[in-house]
Scaffold this motif. Structure first.
Motif, mmCIF file in Angstrom:
data_model
loop_
_atom_site.group_PDB
_atom_site.id
_atom_site.type_symbol
_atom_site.label_atom_id
_atom_site.label_comp_id
_atom_site.label_asym_id
_atom_site.label_seq_id
_atom_site.Cartn_x
_atom_site.Cartn_y
_atom_site.Cartn_z
ATOM 1 N N THR A 99 96.297 103.424 9.952
ATOM 2 C CA THR A 99 97.398 104.292 10.383
ATOM 3 C C THR A 99 97.265 105.715 9.846
ATOM 4 O O THR A 99 97.890 106.638 10.372
ATOM 5 C CB THR A 99 98.753 103.717 9.937
ATOM 6 O OG1 THR A 99 98.726 103.486 8.522
ATOM 7 C CG2 THR A 99 99.046 102.408 10.652
ATOM 8 N N LYS A 101 94.825 107.535 10.279
ATOM 9 C CA LYS A 101 94.108 108.345 11.276
ATOM 10 C C LYS A 101 95.067 109.225 12.068
ATOM 11 O O LYS A 101 94.788 110.403 12.315
ATOM 12 C CB LYS A 101 93.322 107.434 12.230
ATOM 13 C CG LYS A 101 92.082 106.818 11.611
ATOM 14 C CD LYS A 101 91.247 106.101 12.659
ATOM 15 C CE LYS A 101 89.949 105.589 12.061
ATOM 16 N NZ LYS A 101 89.057 104.986 13.084
ATOM 17 N N SER A 102 96.179 108.661 12.492
ATOM 18 C CA SER A 102 97.151 109.462 13.242
ATOM 19 C C SER A 102 97.946 110.371 12.315
ATOM 20 O O SER A 102 98.297 111.494 12.684
ATOM 21 C CB SER A 102 98.098 108.548 14.029
ATOM 22 O OG SER A 102 98.770 107.645 13.163
ATOM 23 N N LEU A 105 96.270 113.859 11.347
ATOM 24 C CA LEU A 105 96.219 114.899 12.376
ATOM 25 C C LEU A 105 97.444 115.803 12.368
ATOM 26 O O LEU A 105 97.394 116.931 12.867
ATOM 27 C CB LEU A 105 96.064 114.257 13.754
ATOM 28 C CG LEU A 105 94.690 113.645 14.052
ATOM 29 C CD1 LEU A 105 94.750 112.805 15.318
ATOM 30 C CD2 LEU A 105 93.626 114.730 14.174
ATOM 31 N N LYS A 106 98.550 115.327 11.813
ATOM 32 C CA LYS A 106 99.773 116.137 11.790
ATOM 33 C C LYS A 106 100.255 116.446 10.375
ATOM 34 O O LYS A 106 101.324 117.028 10.202
ATOM 35 C CB LYS A 106 100.878 115.424 12.578
ATOM 36 C CG LYS A 106 101.141 114.000 12.146
ATOM 37 C CD LYS A 106 102.046 113.277 13.131
ATOM 38 C CE LYS A 106 102.223 111.812 12.737
ATOM 39 N NZ LYS A 106 102.987 111.046 13.731
ATOM 40 N N ASN A 120 88.175 115.721 12.333
ATOM 41 C CA ASN A 120 88.556 115.103 13.602
ATOM 42 C C ASN A 120 87.724 113.861 13.907
ATOM 43 O O ASN A 120 88.201 112.929 14.554
ATOM 44 C CB ASN A 120 88.432 116.124 14.728
ATOM 45 C CG ASN A 120 89.544 117.157 14.679
ATOM 46 O OD1 ASN A 120 90.651 116.913 15.123
ATOM 47 N ND2 ASN A 120 89.252 118.323 14.107
ATOM 48 N N ALA A 123 89.339 111.120 12.047
ATOM 49 C CA ALA A 123 90.587 110.745 12.721
ATOM 50 C C ALA A 123 90.343 109.916 13.975
ATOM 51 O O ALA A 123 91.293 109.396 14.570
ATOM 52 C CB ALA A 123 91.390 111.993 13.068
ATOM 53 N N LEU A 125 88.829 110.838 16.984
ATOM 54 C CA LEU A 125 88.930 111.468 18.295
ATOM 55 C C LEU A 125 87.627 111.309 19.079
ATOM 56 O O LEU A 125 86.546 111.204 18.503
ATOM 57 C CB LEU A 125 89.255 112.955 18.149
ATOM 58 C CG LEU A 125 90.592 113.314 17.489
ATOM 59 C CD1 LEU A 125 90.863 114.798 17.642
ATOM 60 C CD2 LEU A 125 91.746 112.507 18.053
#
Length: 234
Positions: A99, A101-102, A105-106, A120, A123, A125
Motif C-alpha cells: 500500500t 506504493k500509492s 505518490l502523494k 516512479n 511506485a 507505474l
C-alpha cells in the motif's frame, strides 16, 4: 510521512461504523521516532527509525519514514545521505507493504523525488506513465540552475524551457517551446516542435529523442537531460 493522525481517525471511523479492524501496533522505537518527526527533530527521528531497523531491517514503517526524513534533509541541502539510499529504503518498504506504493505518490514529504525515474519505478507505474511523471533537466553550470527543462504530458504534448539572457540588457528569461510527440518504440520518441530555439544549429522541427531510465538524449542538443537538477549547486 505516514499520516498516523489520519490513520487513527480512520480507526475511529471504522469502529464507529462497526467495521472490524486489526490495528498494527507501532514498536517503541517507531513511536519515539514519529514523535520526534512531528516535532521536526530530524536527528532524533532518524536515530529512532534506524534503531527500529536494527531490530527488524524489513520493517516497512521504519523504512518508509526514514526515507521521508532523509528526503526532507536532502531538500534542505543537508546531504547526509544519497538519493539512492532513499530509494533503497522505499524499495524495502513497498516490498513488505504494497500500500505504500500509492501513498508515496502523494506524500508531500517525498515531493522532492516525485518527478524522478527511480521513485516512479518503485511506485509501480507503467513505462509511459513513468515517463510523463518525470521532469527532465539540462546541466546546471552556474547559479541559475538547469539551463533547460522539458516536460512531457500524457496527452502527447511537451514543453521545453531554456535559460537565456536578453541581449539588450542581460535580463534573465525563460522562453518556452512547445510541440507534440509520439512513441516510436519503448525507448525512442519522435518530437515535433512548433517553433525551435534559434540557438540550435539545425532548424529541423522533427527530432528524435532516446530515453534510457533517468537519461534523455534529444537530437541537436549537445548534452543529456536527466531526471534531477543539481539542486544545491548554487
Amino acid at each position: 510521512m505516514t499520516p498516523i493522525r489520519t490513520y487513527l481517525l480512520t480507526i475511529f471511523l471504522l469502529i464507529g461504523f462497526g467495521i472490524p479492524l486489526i490495528a498494527e501496533p507501532l514498536s517503541v522505537t517507531n513511536r519515539k521516532a514519529i514523535d520526534a518527526f512531528y516535532q521536526k527533530n530530524w536527528s532524533q527521528a532518524k536515530m529512532w527509525f534506524k534503531e527500529s531497523l536494527k531490530k527488524n531491517p524489513n520493517d516497512p514503517y521504519a523504512n518508509y519514514n526514514l526515507a521521508c526524513v532523509y528526503t526532507i534533509l536532502l531538500s534542505q541541502c543537508e546531504n547526509l545521505t544519497e538519493e539512492q539510499d532513499v530509494f533503497q529504503l522505499l524499495q524495502q518498504a513497498v516490498t513488505y507493504k504494497k500500500t505504500y506504493k500509492s501513498l508515496m505518490l502523494k506524500d508531500k514529504d517525498l515531493s522532492l523525488l516525485h518527478n524522478t525515474y527511480r521513485f516512479n519505478e518503485i511506485a509501480g507505474l507503467s513505462p509511459k506513465e513513468l515517463f510523463t511523471n518525470i521532469i527532465w533537466f539540462g546541466p546546471s553550470p552556474g547559479a541559475y540552475g538547469p539551463i533547460s527543462e522539458i516536460k512531457f504530458d500524457a496527452n502527447g504534448s511537451f514543453e521545453l524551457s531554456l535559460v537565456a539572457f536578453r541581449e539588450s540588457d542581460g535580463t534573465l528569461e525563460k522562453p518556452k517551446y512547445r510541440g507534440k510527440y509520439q512513441w516510436i518504440s519503448e525507448q525512442v520518441i519522435q518530437l515535433e516542435f512548433q517553433k525551435l530555439p534559434s540557438s540550435l544549429p539545425h532548424q529541423t522541427k522533427k527530432r528524435q529523442a532516446r530515453w534510457n531510465k533517468d537519461k534523455l538524449e534529444i537530437e541537436g542538443f549537445d548534452y543529456q537531460f536527466q531526471d534531477t537538477p543539481d539542486r544545491c549547486s548554487a
